[in-house]
Design a protein around this motif. Sequence first.
Motif: not given
Length: 135
Positions: A1-9, A67-85
């Motif tokens: 398990m990754s550090n990110y996954t552990d933090k999310v859990k 919160y992502t594996p790369s850190g925290v990112v802030v997004r303001d509308a309008p914004w769109c992103e692909v969600t990978e599996p």
Amino acid sequence: MSNYTDKVKRLEEHLKAQPQEGLDNFHHFDHGVYQRGGTVKAGTVATGAVHLSRGSLVLAKGSMAFYTPSGVVVRDAPWCEVTEPLTKRVMYAITDCVLIAILETEEITPEDVELAHTVKDYGMLERYVHELEGE
């Protein structure tokens, strides 16, 4: 398990002990495309399901921190992103927000979409992968 996954859990365990508030969701199906949207009140911390399929996430209104594996990112509308599996989102609504997830599917009910395209958490993902490997 990754550090990110552990933090999310750990975050999800902490959130389970907090007062829960439902989201104001809407669902729309049209020619193999499913849209699930919702209003997220300012100050809300939420985690999503683990997505098994590729899709898109749209922030149609507001400002949200992810919160992502790369850190925290802030997004303001309008914004769109692909969600990978295998994506699992961790979100903090800085202002009132409207989020819309878009997914290609032949399913015709929200419940069937959830069953076919998501697992609730990393524990369920591990069981899902184990079942696939056993086939």
